[in-house]
Design an enzyme around this catalytic site. Sequence first.
Site, PDB file in Angstrom:
ATOM      1  N   ARG A 111      -5.359   2.734  -5.727  1.00 54.97           N
ATOM      2  CA  ARG A 111      -4.396   3.112  -4.688  1.00 54.97           C
ATOM      3  C   ARG A 111      -3.415   1.960  -4.696  1.00 54.97           C
ATOM      4  O   ARG A 111      -3.778   0.810  -4.455  1.00 54.97           O
ATOM      5  CB  ARG A 111      -5.097   3.264  -3.328  1.00 54.97           C
ATOM      6  CG  ARG A 111      -4.138   3.420  -2.132  1.00 54.97           C
ATOM      7  CD  ARG A 111      -3.282   4.668  -2.252  1.00 54.97           C
ATOM      8  NE  ARG A 111      -2.530   4.957  -1.016  1.00 54.97           N
ATOM      9  CZ  ARG A 111      -1.297   4.520  -0.755  1.00 54.97           C
ATOM     10  NH1 ARG A 111      -0.666   3.749  -1.632  1.00 54.97           N
ATOM     11  NH2 ARG A 111      -0.698   4.847   0.358  1.00 54.97           N
ATOM     12  N   HIS A 147       0.208  -1.537  -1.077  1.00 57.15           N
ATOM     13  CA  HIS A 147       1.013  -0.889  -0.043  1.00 57.15           C
ATOM     14  C   HIS A 147       0.705  -1.462   1.330  1.00 57.15           C
ATOM     15  O   HIS A 147      -0.219  -2.267   1.492  1.00 57.15           O
ATOM     16  CB  HIS A 147       0.753   0.625  -0.049  1.00 57.15           C
ATOM     17  CG  HIS A 147      -0.604   1.011   0.453  1.00 57.15           C
ATOM     18  ND1 HIS A 147      -1.765   0.774  -0.254  1.00 57.15           N
ATOM     19  CD2 HIS A 147      -1.008   1.604   1.611  1.00 57.15           C
ATOM     20  CE1 HIS A 147      -2.815   1.214   0.429  1.00 57.15           C
ATOM     21  NE2 HIS A 147      -2.382   1.712   1.578  1.00 57.15           N
ATOM     22  N   HIS A 179       1.308  -0.264   5.860  1.00 59.73           N
ATOM     23  CA  HIS A 179       1.748   0.803   6.772  1.00 59.73           C
ATOM     24  C   HIS A 179       1.759   0.312   8.204  1.00 59.73           C
ATOM     25  O   HIS A 179       1.218  -0.757   8.513  1.00 59.73           O
ATOM     26  CB  HIS A 179       0.904   2.073   6.635  1.00 59.73           C
ATOM     27  CG  HIS A 179      -0.517   1.827   6.214  1.00 59.73           C
ATOM     28  ND1 HIS A 179      -1.451   1.294   7.054  1.00 59.73           N
ATOM     29  CD2 HIS A 179      -1.148   2.021   5.021  1.00 59.73           C
ATOM     30  CE1 HIS A 179      -2.604   1.182   6.412  1.00 59.73           C
ATOM     31  NE2 HIS A 179      -2.460   1.606   5.171  1.00 59.73           N
ATOM     32  N   GLU A 210      -5.853   0.438   9.586  1.00 61.11           N
ATOM     33  CA  GLU A 210      -6.695   1.309   8.739  1.00 61.11           C
ATOM     34  C   GLU A 210      -8.154   0.875   8.812  1.00 61.11           C
ATOM     35  O   GLU A 210      -8.492  -0.238   8.433  1.00 61.11           O
ATOM     36  CB  GLU A 210      -6.174   1.223   7.298  1.00 61.11           C
ATOM     37  CG  GLU A 210      -7.104   1.788   6.242  1.00 61.11           C
ATOM     38  CD  GLU A 210      -6.513   1.646   4.825  1.00 61.11           C
ATOM     39  OE1 GLU A 210      -5.296   1.829   4.644  1.00 61.11           O
ATOM     40  OE2 GLU A 210      -7.278   1.321   3.905  1.00 61.11           O
ATOM     41  N   HIS A 224      -2.195  -4.378   1.055  1.00 60.98           N
ATOM     42  CA  HIS A 224      -3.521  -4.320   0.429  1.00 60.98           C
ATOM     43  C   HIS A 224      -3.534  -3.386  -0.768  1.00 60.98           C
ATOM     44  O   HIS A 224      -2.594  -2.619  -0.971  1.00 60.98           O
ATOM     45  CB  HIS A 224      -4.573  -3.900   1.456  1.00 60.98           C
ATOM     46  CG  HIS A 224      -4.267  -2.607   2.166  1.00 60.98           C
ATOM     47  ND1 HIS A 224      -3.391  -2.540   3.223  1.00 60.98           N
ATOM     48  CD2 HIS A 224      -4.706  -1.338   1.967  1.00 60.98           C
ATOM     49  CE1 HIS A 224      -3.320  -1.289   3.659  1.00 60.98           C
ATOM     50  NE2 HIS A 224      -4.105  -0.533   2.907  1.00 60.98           N
ATOM     51  N   GLU A 240      -0.129  10.013   5.078  1.00 65.33           N
ATOM     52  CA  GLU A 240      -0.386   9.338   3.799  1.00 65.33           C
ATOM     53  C   GLU A 240       0.843   9.394   2.884  1.00 65.33           C
ATOM     54  O   GLU A 240       0.978   8.610   1.959  1.00 65.33           O
ATOM     55  CB  GLU A 240      -1.622   9.980   3.148  1.00 65.33           C
ATOM     56  CG  GLU A 240      -2.042   9.457   1.807  1.00 65.33           C
ATOM     57  CD  GLU A 240      -2.410   7.976   1.778  1.00 65.33           C
ATOM     58  OE1 GLU A 240      -2.872   7.438   2.794  1.00 65.33           O
ATOM     59  OE2 GLU A 240      -2.204   7.356   0.721  1.00 65.33           O
TER      60      GLU A 240
END
Length: 486
Positions: free
Chosen positions: A180, A183, A185, A189, A228, A250
């Site tokens: 993944r 990124h 946000h 999380e 992360h 997402e």
Amino acid sequence: MKSLQASLLICISQTWAAPAPQASSSAVDPVFGPPGASGSLRPSPDLVGYDSSNHVSKSPSTEIPPDEFELAPGQSDDADLGLFIDLSKVKNPQPIRGGTTGPTDPGPRTEAYDRLNSDLFIPPGTDSGDVANAKWPFALSHNRHGLAGAGWARNQNQDQLPIATAMAGVDMRLSPNAYRELHWHKSAEWALMLNGSARIAAVNEDGQNFIDDVTEGDVWFFPAGIPHSIQAFENGCEFLLVFSDGAFSEENTFLITELIDRTPETVVAKNFRTSLDTFKNAPDKQLWIFPGTPAPEDIEKQNQTGPAGLIPKENTYSFHWSEQQPYRVPGGSIKILDPETFPIASGFSAALVTVEPGAMREMHWHTTSDEWTYFIQGQARLTVYQAPSSSRTFDFSAGDVGYVPVPNAHYLENTGNETLIFLEVLRASRYADISVNQWLGITPKQVVKDHLKVEDAFLDTLPKVKPFIVPGNKDLLTTNFTGSPL
Ligand SMILES: *[C@@H]1O[C@H](CO)[C@@H](O)[C@H](O)[C@H]1NC(C)=O
Ligand SMILES: *[C@@H]1O[C@H](CO)[C@@H](O)[C@H](O)[C@H]1NC(C)=O
Ligand SMILES: *[C@@H]1O[C@H](CO)[C@@H](O)[C@H](O)[C@H]1NC(C)=O
Ligand SMILES: *[C@@H]1O[C@H](CO)[C@@H](O)[C@H](O)[C@H]1NC(C)=O
């Protein structure tokens, strides 16, 4: 170019110019239809409303003869008993409760939904009033695929489940060695590894770094804004992400590739004091989920600690929850992870619960937070009781999300033949609930008796300690649960 378009238009209009059939009684605008079209798009105005010359012809009976359907055990029992009705195997399941003949459902219908949601199709007689939908199967979410078979992710947020305002969820799969993308946000999380293992890494505001390996049953937490990455090991992985905002998408995360692509090239070069060529091979669109080169097994080889050192243990982003032995009680087990032991995950509390067949997570409610629930294994039902007099029962199975707004009462009953496993997540600084058993057990007996008109012998059986889970009979048609006191 222009003349080509014009000739194409002429060609199309000639082919499709045949006038479509029109409603018999009155002129309608010419309609263009494909060859072979017939019938009329709109009806004759003569068909409006009441007209004594129109008679609806008697349709054949819509009743379903008793030999064309089967009743599941419990369907004809008193509706207020609310027995769980297992529709998984019966022929042509019907929405009958507390009787044998009706009402039936002649259709239209898709039986598979009814079989999976018997408590919506045939509600217990105690269900009442209006309660917002509390169920979302990830199987009904759009599944976004990553690059070159590297994985996928599906999202549940308020678009799917409007009451879920405090939390949203993502179920993500990474194929062997896939990433993944790096990124960040706006939401925090909280994550549970569901299957397989991965290496996770992050950097905080103070230039401290974090790297760790997590396996099935382990948890990580990345505060809002912390960049992360996640990379699956050679066996791949699947994990669950819970975000601190019901609107989380997402599709809307901040990505390292987009950051580079959306910044003037000279600014990027100046920022890194390098040449324009440095990033000439960088991808021109986001990677999101993409294949990677295998991570070295030795984590030290990827340990890029700066002068500020590692993120100190008390603020670490991972928790090896898989290694905790749960608290076991008759009927199941529970283990709790909240900021009392995992302080960085402030505002996130979770319980991982197992419930044996026939047993039940007892009637309870939470005092400070909505509950976001994920079903890992087995099947269950849950009734949401909402003030003052509404309730509705929902059925769940592995891969579903449930959501109960604070402080609505609920229980979770194992309605299947295997151990039920589910995760409760709260936006709370401590996992806490009110047990109805314990509430009544430590309320003056006279008070309970005056309200509920129960016998003294029953009052003596009420537990003073929270049971969390109550055992039950595997045979879900049992109606007598008298046993040893909890
Ligand atoms: C993990 O994946 C493997 C391979 O599909 C499967 O056999 C196993 O049951 C999964 N484990 C869980 C906990 O779902
Ligand atoms: C990484 O490097 C730091 C500094 O050398 C060290 O303290 C730490 O134990 C290493 N290992 C991991 C897993 O971070
Ligand atoms: C549980 O097992 C019983 C007996 O084998 C079976 O009749 C029933 O359909 C099963 N229920 C579910 C939900 O699988
Ligand atoms: C319920 O079960 C208990 C224990 O087996 C028994 O003593 C009691 O008589 C039963 N009650 C009814 C109403 O059948």
